[in-house]
Design a protein around this motif. Sequence first.
Motif, PDB file in Angstrom:
ATOM      1  N   THR A  94       0.837  -1.359  -0.102  1.00  0.00           N
ATOM      2  CA  THR A  94      -0.089   0.039  -0.025  1.00  0.00           C
ATOM      3  C   THR A  94       0.701   1.131  -0.088  1.00  0.00           C
ATOM      4  N   ILE A  95       1.899   1.282   0.808  1.00  0.00           N
ATOM      5  CA  ILE A  95       2.931   2.301   0.969  1.00  0.00           C
ATOM      6  C   ILE A  95       3.358   2.617  -0.548  1.00  0.00           C
ATOM      7  N   GLY A  96       3.973   1.607  -0.961  1.00  0.00           N
ATOM      8  CA  GLY A  96       4.698   1.436  -2.405  1.00  0.00           C
ATOM      9  C   GLY A  96       3.627   2.090  -3.348  1.00  0.00           C
ATOM     10  N   ALA A  97       2.452   1.712  -3.323  1.00  0.00           N
ATOM     11  CA  ALA A  97       1.508   1.998  -4.416  1.00  0.00           C
ATOM     12  C   ALA A  97       1.146   3.535  -4.166  1.00  0.00           C
ATOM     13  N   LEU A  98       1.190   4.094  -3.010  1.00  0.00           N
ATOM     14  CA  LEU A  98       0.997   5.604  -2.745  1.00  0.00           C
ATOM     15  C   LEU A  98       2.135   6.364  -3.384  1.00  0.00           C
ATOM     16  N   CYS A  99       3.123   5.748  -3.041  1.00  0.00           N
ATOM     17  CA  CYS A  99       4.585   6.251  -3.520  1.00  0.00           C
ATOM     18  C   CYS A  99       4.450   6.374  -5.227  1.00  0.00           C
ATOM     19  N   SER A 100       3.749   5.293  -5.819  1.00  0.00           N
ATOM     20  CA  SER A 100       4.130   5.398  -7.181  1.00  0.00           C
ATOM     21  C   SER A 100       2.961   6.221  -7.881  1.00  0.00           C
ATOM     22  N   GLY A 101       2.118   6.854  -7.063  1.00  0.00           N
ATOM     23  CA  GLY A 101       0.796   7.636  -7.711  1.00  0.00           C
ATOM     24  C   GLY A 101       0.275   8.839  -7.023  1.00  0.00           C
ATOM     25  N   TYR A 102       0.701   8.969  -5.623  1.00  0.00           N
ATOM     26  CA  TYR A 102       0.274  10.118  -4.971  1.00  0.00           C
ATOM     27  C   TYR A 102       1.252  11.212  -5.018  1.00  0.00           C
ATOM     28  N   VAL A 103       0.695  12.195  -5.762  1.00  0.00           N
ATOM     29  CA  VAL A 103       1.708  13.446  -5.761  1.00  0.00           C
ATOM     30  C   VAL A 103       1.860  14.547  -4.910  1.00  0.00           C
ATOM     31  N   ASN A 104       3.018  15.058  -4.887  1.00  0.00           N
ATOM     32  CA  ASN A 104       3.209  16.205  -4.093  1.00  0.00           C
ATOM     33  C   ASN A 104       2.182  17.491  -4.575  1.00  0.00           C
ATOM     34  N   SER A 105       1.125  17.557  -4.472  1.00  0.00           N
ATOM     35  CA  SER A 105       0.367  18.584  -4.683  1.00  0.00           C
ATOM     36  C   SER A 105       0.125  19.654  -3.911  1.00  0.00           C
ATOM     37  N   GLY A 106       0.503  19.627  -3.007  1.00  0.00           N
ATOM     38  CA  GLY A 106       0.359  20.724  -1.981  1.00  0.00           C
ATOM     39  C   GLY A 106       1.414  21.623  -1.703  1.00  0.00           C
ATOM     40  N   ASN A 107       2.521  21.331  -1.039  1.00  0.00           N
ATOM     41  CA  ASN A 107       3.736  22.000  -0.730  1.00  0.00           C
ATOM     42  C   ASN A 107       4.744  22.348  -1.980  1.00  0.00           C
ATOM     43  N   LEU A 263       4.726  15.421 -10.930  1.00  0.00           N
ATOM     44  CA  LEU A 263       5.251  15.878  -9.617  1.00  0.00           C
ATOM     45  C   LEU A 263       5.808  14.582  -8.848  1.00  0.00           C
ATOM     46  N   PRO A 264       6.675  14.713  -7.636  1.00  0.00           N
ATOM     47  CA  PRO A 264       7.260  13.743  -6.993  1.00  0.00           C
ATOM     48  C   PRO A 264       6.091  13.147  -5.987  1.00  0.00           C
ATOM     49  N   ALA A 265       6.231  12.112  -5.401  1.00  0.00           N
ATOM     50  CA  ALA A 265       5.732  11.434  -4.263  1.00  0.00           C
ATOM     51  C   ALA A 265       5.838  12.425  -3.237  1.00  0.00           C
ATOM     52  N   ALA A 266       4.747  12.550  -2.566  1.00  0.00           N
ATOM     53  CA  ALA A 266       4.174  13.551  -1.234  1.00  0.00           C
ATOM     54  C   ALA A 266       5.045  13.236  -0.138  1.00  0.00           C
ATOM     55  N   GLN A 267       5.553  14.170   0.586  1.00  0.00           N
ATOM     56  CA  GLN A 267       6.275  13.955   1.739  1.00  0.00           C
ATOM     57  C   GLN A 267       5.199  13.171   2.950  1.00  0.00           C
TER      58      GLN A 267
END
Length: 306
Positions: A94-107, A263-267
């Motif tokens: 789950t963490i890996g899947a998030l890192c694959s597609g959850y972008v740093n849209s905020g900061n 955008l890269p994976a979100a912090q």
Amino acid sequence: MQGVLTGFAVIAVVIGVGYVLGLRGHLGPQGREVLTKLAFHVASPALLFTTLATADLSVVFSARLLVTALSTVAVAGAFVAVGVARGWGVGRTTIGALCSGYVNSGNLGIPIAVYVLGDASLVAPVLLFQLVLVTPVAVTILDLSRGGGKGTLWRRLLTPLRNPIALGSLAGVAVAASGLEVPDAVMDPITLIGNMSVPAVLLAFGIGLCGSTMPLRGVERRPVLLAVALKAVGQPAVAWALASGFFGLRGPQLLDVVVTSALPAAQNLYTYASTYGVGERLARDAILVSTVVSVPVLVGVAAVLG
């Protein structure tokens, strides 16, 4: 190009401050843990609530959102497929899947939207999609995978309502959908608390880098490489193919969806991994490497499509 470099410079400085704090031990041995808990249980829910409570939910029905959703599902699904085949476990996958597609849209996404795309609101579709759907689903899976959802079916169904991140997101959407105006006496302190979220996450990430080994080493090397490849190359490529080939987007609209997808994976994914005690090294390395790799990718996208 200036917007890309400005956004990354801001993040790098705050992470660097966190690294120095960790190096000198100013916050003590529990500094990272305290900041992580502060962000997850207090500041981030407040930020999500204030962001969504005043958001225009009509963006949910835009073509940009469909491109974002489909590209996210595509790359996350690819990681899940490999994770299942490799036996990486539910939480870690789950963490890996998030890192694959959850972008740093905020900061990072907001300053890049301002300087590269010329409009901060253009990041709203991906921001809302992640906050309203992806985050509650992901944290619910993480809750259930560690045994937090054991018991009756009713208790399992109520899992999102026991998670502060999901609760803050859902409460914000409820306020926006109802059209209610939250009094300033209530919203102002929540906003003030929410403003701690991004700095806390970045400082905790910087502290976490102290004493850690170089990325792309050890047992997490393959998951990290897969997540970074999907995030930095796979997701913007899928977004471009969908936007141009299926939805017929051209010009600025095509640039918008490809830039936000690159955008890269979100912090804050590191916060989730730390809170649930799963995939911390995977999240840390994937965020760090994808952030570095995304710089030339974003510059290239802006140069070709801009």
